[in-house]
Design a protein around this motif. Structure first.
Motif, short mmCIF file in Angstrom:
data_model
loop_
_atom_site.label_atom_id
_atom_site.label_comp_id
_atom_site.label_asym_id
_atom_site.label_seq_id
_atom_site.Cartn_x
_atom_site.Cartn_y
_atom_site.Cartn_z
N PRO A 242 -53.82 24.64 29.65
CA PRO A 242 -53.72 25.13 30.87
C PRO A 242 -52.59 24.24 31.42
N PHE A 243 -51.80 24.97 32.45
CA PHE A 243 -50.52 24.72 32.70
C PHE A 243 -50.60 23.60 33.77
N VAL A 244 -51.74 23.44 34.44
CA VAL A 244 -52.04 22.25 35.46
C VAL A 244 -52.23 21.00 34.56
N ASN A 245 -52.64 21.02 33.53
CA ASN A 245 -52.98 19.98 32.47
C ASN A 245 -51.60 19.54 32.00
N PHE A 246 -50.63 20.43 31.70
CA PHE A 246 -49.28 20.05 31.12
C PHE A 246 -48.40 19.41 32.28
N LEU A 247 -48.51 19.93 33.67
CA LEU A 247 -47.87 19.33 34.53
C LEU A 247 -48.55 17.89 34.94
N GLU A 248 -49.67 17.53 34.65
CA GLU A 248 -50.33 16.29 34.83
C GLU A 248 -49.69 15.44 33.86
N LYS A 249 -49.94 15.93 32.50
CA LYS A 249 -49.29 14.97 31.50
C LYS A 249 -47.72 14.77 31.75
N MET A 250 -47.37 15.57 32.51
CA MET A 250 -45.73 15.17 32.78
C MET A 250 -45.54 14.36 33.98
N ARG A 251 -46.90 13.82 34.59
CA ARG A 251 -46.89 12.80 35.74
C ARG A 251 -46.13 13.30 36.86
N LEU A 252 -46.12 14.46 36.96
CA LEU A 252 -45.62 15.09 38.39
C LEU A 252 -46.43 15.04 39.63
N PRO A 253 -45.92 14.64 40.61
CA PRO A 253 -46.78 14.36 42.12
C PRO A 253 -47.20 15.69 42.23
N PRO A 254 -48.52 15.51 43.17
CA PRO A 254 -49.38 16.86 43.63
C PRO A 254 -48.23 17.73 44.23
N ASN A 255 -47.58 17.47 45.11
CA ASN A 255 -46.67 18.32 46.00
C ASN A 255 -45.73 19.29 44.86
N ILE A 256 -45.12 18.37 43.71
CA ILE A 256 -44.42 19.37 43.06
C ILE A 256 -45.17 20.10 41.99
N LYS A 257 -46.28 19.57 41.64
CA LYS A 257 -47.09 20.33 40.97
C LYS A 257 -47.48 21.87 41.51
N SER A 258 -47.83 21.64 43.00
CA SER A 258 -47.94 22.65 43.90
C SER A 258 -46.93 23.71 43.81
N ILE A 259 -45.63 23.31 44.11
CA ILE A 259 -44.49 24.16 44.21
C ILE A 259 -44.42 24.72 42.77
N LEU A 260 -44.35 24.19 41.67
CA LEU A 260 -43.99 24.85 40.28
C LEU A 260 -45.35 25.73 40.05
N MET A 261 -46.33 25.59 40.42
CA MET A 261 -47.63 26.64 40.11
C MET A 261 -47.71 27.81 40.92
N TYR A 262 -47.51 27.50 42.21
CA TYR A 262 -47.69 28.61 43.22
C TYR A 262 -46.47 29.26 43.84
N ALA A 263 -45.42 28.48 43.88
CA ALA A 263 -44.23 29.16 44.22
C ALA A 263 -43.38 29.68 43.30
N ILE A 264 -43.16 29.04 42.29
CA ILE A 264 -42.13 29.38 41.14
C ILE A 264 -43.02 30.33 40.01
N ALA A 265 -44.12 29.63 39.48
CA ALA A 265 -44.93 30.46 38.51
C ALA A 265 -45.82 31.45 39.24
N MET A 266 -45.97 31.41 40.57
CA MET A 266 -46.88 32.36 41.21
C MET A 266 -48.26 32.60 40.77
N ALA A 267 -48.89 31.55 40.48
CA ALA A 267 -50.46 31.66 40.18
C ALA A 267 -51.26 32.23 41.44
N ASP A 268 -52.01 32.88 41.22
CA ASP A 268 -52.92 33.38 42.45
C ASP A 268 -54.18 32.57 42.86
N TYR A 269 -54.83 31.85 41.83
CA TYR A 269 -55.95 31.15 42.04
C TYR A 269 -55.84 29.62 41.71
N ASP A 270 -56.64 28.91 42.46
CA ASP A 270 -56.71 27.64 42.47
C ASP A 270 -56.98 27.02 40.98
N GLN A 271 -55.52 26.48 40.46
CA GLN A 271 -55.60 26.03 39.08
C GLN A 271 -56.32 24.78 38.87
#
Length: 575
Positions: A242-271
């Motif tokens: 899962p992309f969310v697991n990879f972002l956690e592995k990269m130790r990205l903070p919550p606000n950055i993860k949210s931007i990457l998943m929902y604004a750039i990767a445009m995920a529709d559901y709560d990852q």
């Protein structure tokens, strides 16, 4: 259509076509252009007086009329009759081997609510109705490097369109703030909402993605059997996670993860909630979406961000493909409903259609607007008629619902930014929010509303009407001043121009639309507008449908047509 209106239409000639298409929505119009481009004879019909069907851009009064008329079930009795009975209407056909099965239009919209937010605004809205071009299927925008742009250029439809860039892409945070999407190196450095540590983390992540993409594109090896750049590639195990697991592995903070998943990767559901997530995004697909978004930024000099929008609204896209189809010989007739299908009495196979004018036309293939279907059960049928064929025709695959909302305001949600997109990530509006909400603000510089006003589109995937309405209400309340629907006078009509004051809503509409796909053999149905911001999924389905119909034909062969005075590699963007 009245008898007088039907008689005012001259008979269509010829009566035999390779393909008949009913409805001028985006998918129907793309297929009309694609089929015409490979030499197919195409007749394109629409019961409406305008192009675009459920992808149209309409004046305010026509928009309201269309939604209301398509949210009330038509009072119509289905019938099955032989062509012998119809011969009294049309002497051209007396084929007793065919039966006519009436078509009906199903409602795609429910819970339609449309109202002005103050009585003082009603006269102004009425006087300026035709200065609005409201998108039925919004919010929509085009990524500058996605397949919708490539298809416009390849097909030649781009010469009939003009675009403007969306000025900013924003994320709504749970604290009520709108923050910019840091989508480039320059944007990251300029972003005042990010700390130095966050900027460095984001830069390192983007560098990793770029190295992976570069390494993946290299097909060379170093002579020892090892692919060059292998050390820069993200592992197969991570790509399948899962992309969310990879972002956690990269130790990205919550606000950055949210931007990457929902604004750039445009995920529709709560990852981050795998138990309720209906579409868990894999890292592989997340990286591809980041790459698409990144390559869209700066592709066109006059587009400051990754997104562009057509001048005069979304409805210009299907019209551009219709114009392209017409150049290639497609015949167009608006305000002409198709009332019946003509089927072979012994096999149930499709043979043609009957128009409201009474004329019968024939084709090898038929494509229907997604709102058309066959009524079931049928009241009567000829002896030995294969009813299983009718059952196939009436099958509908409902994929879900999307709640849509539109608001007209007199000021922007962000000062000095007329055109912008906004994403509300899951849980940013309230704890139980499990889907993203997308919004798009378009100003008068794109010719969709009167000078000095703005149109905001909202959409959210939902499982039921109540959930959809709750999402829309929360998203609108977060950015706008809304009156109580029971008391439209509950807010002032004059906006106080301060940086902290929310724009006042002059007019709004909310409705819930079914997302459906229907497919069958020689008769096909195009998809409804989905809940995505871009058109990629719709165009994927459209191209697939074309290849199912014509497996030996290329989807828009790249040829230079003598009637094209312009370079098809150019896309017109206004500064």
């Amino acid at each position: 259509m009245s008898e007088a209106e039907a008689s005012s239409y001259p008979p269509i000639d010829p009566v035999n076509f390779d393909l008949i298409i009913v409805g001028t929505g985006l998918s129907e119009s793309v297929i009309a252009a694609a089929a015409s481009a490979v030499g197919k004879t195409v007749l394109h019909l629409d019961p409406n007086s305008f192009y675009g069907s459920h992808f149209a851009s309409l004046p305010l009064d026509e928009f309201a009329s269309f939604l209301n008329s398509h949210s009330v079930p038509p009072d119509r009795t289905a019938s099955l009759s032989t062509l012998t009975t119809a011969a009294a209407l049309n002497d051209q056909n007396d084929d007793n081997n065919l039966v006519a099965v009436d078509l009906i239009q199903q409602t795609l919209y429910s819970d339609v609510e449309i109202f002005s937010c103050a009585s003082e605004n009603e006269n102004w809205l009425r006087e300026n109705s035709r200065k609005f071009n409201l998108d039925l299927g919004g919010p929509r925008a085009l990524l500058c490097a996605d397949k919708s742009i490539d298809l416009l250029l390849k097909s030649g439809a781009s010469q009939y369109l003009e675009f403007k860039g969306i000025d900013a892409n924003l994320v709504y945070e749970a604290n009520g703030k709108l923050v910019n999407v840091p989508d480039s190196r320059a944007a990251i450095f300029k972003d005042k909402s990010l700390g130095l540590t966050e900027k460095n983390q984001l830069m390192r992540f983007f560098k990793l993605v770029q190295q992976h993409l570069a390494a993946s594109s290299e097909n060379h090896n170093d002579g020892n059997g090892h692919e060059r750049g292998e050390s820069y590639k993200i592992s197969e195990e991570d790509l399948e996670s899962p992309f969310v697991n990879f972002l956690e592995k990269m130790r990205l903070p919550p606000n950055i993860k949210s931007i990457l998943m929902y604004a750039i990767a445009m995920a529709d559901y709560d990852q981050e909630n795998s138990e309720i997530c209906k579409d868990l995004l894999k890292t592989r697909h997340g990286i591809d979406r980041l790459a698409l978004y990144n390559s869209s930024v700066g592709r066109f000099p006059n587009a400051p961000s990754a997104l562009i929008y057509p001048i005069y609204g979304e409805g210009e896209l299907p019209q551009a493909y219709c114009r392209r189809a017409a150049v290639k010989g497609c015949i167009y007739v608006l305000r002409m409903p198709v009332v019946s299908l003509l089927l072979d009495k012994s096999t149930g196979h499709y043979k043609g259609v009957r128009l409201a004018s009474g004329q019968d036309l024939y084709s090898d293939q038929l494509i229907l607007d997604p709102s058309f279907t066959i009524p079931t059960p049928l009241p009567s049928s000829p002896t030995d008629f294969p009813l299983e064929r009718i059952q196939i025709l009436s099958q509908k695959d409902v994929k879900g619902m999307v709640a849509r909302g539109i608001c007209a305001t007199q000021s922007s949600i962000k000062p000095d930014v007329p055109n912008c997109s906004v994403v509300y990530p899951p849980r940013s509006l309230y704890a139980e929010q499990v889907t993203s909400v997308r919004a798009l603000q378009i100003g008068s510089n794109l010719a969709v509303c009167p000078s000095g006003t703005f149109v905001l589109y909202f959409s959210a995937l939902c499982d039921d009407v109540n959930e959809g309405k709750k999402l829309l209400q929360a998203a609108m309340n977060a950015l706008l001043m809304l009156p109580d629907s029971a008391n439209p006078e509950s807010i002032p009509t004059v906006q106080i121009e301060t940086g902290n004051t929310k724009p006042v809503v002059l007019w709004r509409a909310c409705y819930v639309q079914e997302v459906t796909t229907i497919k069958f053999e020689s008769i096909s149905s195009t998809p409804t507008p989905d809940g995505k911001l871009n058109y990629n999924d719709l165009l994927d389905m459209t191209e697939k449908l074309f290849h199912q119909m014509y497996p030996d034909k290329e989807f828009f062969p790249e040829t230079t047509s003598p009637e094209d005075p312009t370079d098809d590699n150019d896309l017109t963007l206004e500064s």
